[in-house]
Each structure stands twice: as C-alpha cells, then as structure tokens.
Design a protein around this motif. Structure first.
Motif, PDB file in Angstrom:
ATOM      1  N   THR A  20       0.834  -1.210   0.000  1.00 45.30           N
ATOM      2  CA  THR A  20       0.000   0.000   0.000  1.00 45.30           C
ATOM      3  C   THR A  20       0.866   1.257   0.000  1.00 45.30           C
ATOM      4  OG1 THR A  20      -1.750  -1.163   1.175  1.00 45.30           O
ATOM      5  CG2 THR A  20      -1.805   1.236   1.266  1.00 45.30           C
ATOM      6  N   VAL A  21       1.888   1.282   0.843  1.00 45.60           N
ATOM      7  CA  VAL A  21       2.776   2.453   0.916  1.00 45.60           C
ATOM      8  C   VAL A  21       3.507   2.647  -0.405  1.00 45.60           C
ATOM      9  CG1 VAL A  21       4.849   3.363   2.045  1.00 45.60           C
ATOM     10  CG2 VAL A  21       3.011   2.374   3.417  1.00 45.60           C
ATOM     11  N   LEU A  22       4.023   1.568  -0.977  1.00 44.88           N
ATOM     12  CA  LEU A  22       4.704   1.682  -2.271  1.00 44.88           C
ATOM     13  C   LEU A  22       3.750   2.179  -3.350  1.00 44.88           C
ATOM     14  CD1 LEU A  22       6.904  -1.546  -2.296  1.00 44.88           C
ATOM     15  CD2 LEU A  22       7.681   0.827  -2.142  1.00 44.88           C
ATOM     16  N   ASP A  23       2.527   1.691  -3.338  1.00 43.11           N
ATOM     17  CA  ASP A  23       1.535   2.118  -4.326  1.00 43.11           C
ATOM     18  C   ASP A  23       1.241   3.618  -4.185  1.00 43.11           C
ATOM     19  OD1 ASP A  23      -0.433   1.697  -6.402  1.00 43.11           O
ATOM     20  OD2 ASP A  23      -1.953   1.867  -4.829  1.00 43.11           O
ATOM     21  N   LEU A  24       1.121   4.098  -2.962  1.00 44.74           N
ATOM     22  CA  LEU A  24       0.863   5.522  -2.753  1.00 44.74           C
ATOM     23  C   LEU A  24       2.024   6.374  -3.263  1.00 44.74           C
ATOM     24  CD1 LEU A  24      -0.789   5.463   0.786  1.00 44.74           C
ATOM     25  CD2 LEU A  24      -1.889   5.970  -1.404  1.00 44.74           C
ATOM     26  N   PHE A  25       3.265   5.947  -2.983  1.00 43.30           N
ATOM     27  CA  PHE A  25       4.425   6.690  -3.472  1.00 43.30           C
ATOM     28  C   PHE A  25       4.484   6.680  -4.991  1.00 43.30           C
ATOM     29  CE2 PHE A  25       6.559   6.033   0.790  1.00 43.30           C
ATOM     30  CZ  PHE A  25       6.505   7.368   1.135  1.00 43.30           C
ATOM     31  N   ILE A  26       4.200   5.554  -5.597  1.00 39.83           N
ATOM     32  CA  ILE A  26       4.229   5.469  -7.063  1.00 39.83           C
ATOM     33  C   ILE A  26       3.139   6.343  -7.667  1.00 39.83           C
ATOM     34  CG2 ILE A  26       3.858   3.895  -9.016  1.00 39.83           C
ATOM     35  CD1 ILE A  26       5.286   1.736  -7.317  1.00 39.83           C
ATOM     36  N   GLN A  27       1.941   6.335  -7.073  1.00 37.01           N
ATOM     37  CA  GLN A  27       0.863   7.201  -7.569  1.00 37.01           C
ATOM     38  C   GLN A  27       1.263   8.669  -7.456  1.00 37.01           C
ATOM     39  OE1 GLN A  27      -2.689   6.331  -5.356  1.00 37.01           O
ATOM     40  NE2 GLN A  27      -3.379   4.780  -6.797  1.00 37.01           N
ATOM     41  N   TYR A  28       1.844   9.038  -6.339  1.00 30.80           N
ATOM     42  CA  TYR A  28       2.275  10.420  -6.141  1.00 30.80           C
ATOM     43  C   TYR A  28       3.334  10.798  -7.189  1.00 30.80           C
ATOM     44  CZ  TYR A  28       4.412  14.536  -4.050  1.00 30.80           C
ATOM     45  OH  TYR A  28       4.902  15.782  -3.841  1.00 30.80           O
ATOM     46  N   GLY A  29       4.281   9.896  -7.401  1.00 29.31           N
ATOM     47  CA  GLY A  29       5.332  10.162  -8.383  1.00 29.31           C
ATOM     48  C   GLY A  29       4.784  10.308  -9.782  1.00 29.31           C
ATOM     49  N   VAL A  30       3.836   9.455 -10.171  1.00 30.87           N
ATOM     50  CA  VAL A  30       3.247   9.544 -11.514  1.00 30.87           C
ATOM     51  C   VAL A  30       2.447  10.842 -11.668  1.00 30.87           C
ATOM     52  CG1 VAL A  30       1.549   8.489 -13.057  1.00 30.87           C
ATOM     53  CG2 VAL A  30       3.237   7.056 -11.905  1.00 30.87           C
ATOM     54  N   LYS A  31       1.692  11.202 -10.650  1.00 28.23           N
ATOM     55  CA  LYS A  31       0.923  12.457 -10.726  1.00 28.23           C
ATOM     56  C   LYS A  31       1.854  13.649 -10.799  1.00 28.23           C
ATOM     57  CE  LYS A  31      -3.298  11.002  -8.422  1.00 28.23           C
ATOM     58  NZ  LYS A  31      -4.171  11.141  -7.248  1.00 28.23           N
ATOM     59  N   PHE A  32       2.964  13.600 -10.054  1.00 25.99           N
ATOM     60  CA  PHE A  32       3.927  14.687 -10.077  1.00 25.99           C
ATOM     61  C   PHE A  32       4.559  14.842 -11.455  1.00 25.99           C
ATOM     62  CE2 PHE A  32       8.279  16.278  -9.427  1.00 25.99           C
ATOM     63  CZ  PHE A  32       7.987  17.497  -8.837  1.00 25.99           C
ATOM     64  N   LEU A  33       4.879  13.711 -12.089  1.00 25.79           N
ATOM     65  CA  LEU A  33       5.527  13.745 -13.399  1.00 25.79           C
ATOM     66  C   LEU A  33       4.567  14.148 -14.525  1.00 25.79           C
ATOM     67  CD1 LEU A  33       7.759  10.552 -13.205  1.00 25.79           C
ATOM     68  CD2 LEU A  33       8.508  12.939 -13.110  1.00 25.79           C
ATOM     69  N   THR A  34       3.289  13.849 -14.383  1.00 23.66           N
ATOM     70  CA  THR A  34       2.342  14.129 -15.463  1.00 23.66           C
ATOM     71  C   THR A  34       1.726  15.515 -15.347  1.00 23.66           C
ATOM     72  OG1 THR A  34       0.558  13.024 -14.235  1.00 23.66           O
ATOM     73  CG2 THR A  34       1.793  11.727 -15.853  1.00 23.66           C
ATOM     74  N   MET A  35       1.957  16.224 -14.281  1.00 19.75           N
ATOM     75  CA  MET A  35       1.379  17.572 -14.156  1.00 19.75           C
ATOM     76  C   MET A  35       2.235  18.605 -14.800  1.00 19.75           C
ATOM     77  SD  MET A  35      -0.275  17.796 -10.448  1.00 19.75           S
ATOM     78  CE  MET A  35      -1.930  17.294 -10.229  1.00 19.75           C
TER      79      MET A  35
END
Length: 71
Positions: A56-71
C-alpha cells in the motif's frame, strides 16, 4: 469386445484403487497440534498484513510520483 470397452472397464477398475491410494496417503500425513497450528496461522496473518501495508505504501508513493511527473 472392442478396444473402447476394454478401456472403459480399465478406467472403472482404476478409480477405486485411486481413492484407496488417497486414503492411504492421508493416513501418512502428520497433522500439527492445535498450539502449533494457532502459532503458524497467527504468523501467516501477521506477515500478510505487513506485506499488504508495504504494498500500500509503495503504491501511494508510485501514484504520487506519476501524478507529479504528469502535471
């Protein structure tokens, strides 16, 4: 007698021997006592919860990273 009839009779003869073999193998199993079973079950549940939390923690970090990169 045709060959298909011989095969059908052979299959019918093998089924009881299969179940007898299963019954014999089940008698060979050494089943754990209640205390051991409880300890192992608790260990499995705890490890599952910890691994689930890590995923769950890894998934949250990956989601945050993807959102950061796509904005």
């Amino acid at each position: 007698m045709g060959s298909s009839e011989k095969i059908e009779k052979a299959d019918k003869a093998q089924k009881p021997s299969f179940f007898n073999g299963v019954k014999a193998e089940m008698k060979k199993i050494s089943w754990p006592d209640k205390e051991s079973l409880l300890k192992q079950s608790v260990a499995v549940v705890c490890v599952s919860v910890v691994v689930g939390a890590i995923i769950t923690v890894l998934d949250l970090f990956i989601q945050y990273g993807v959102k950061f990169l796509t904005m």
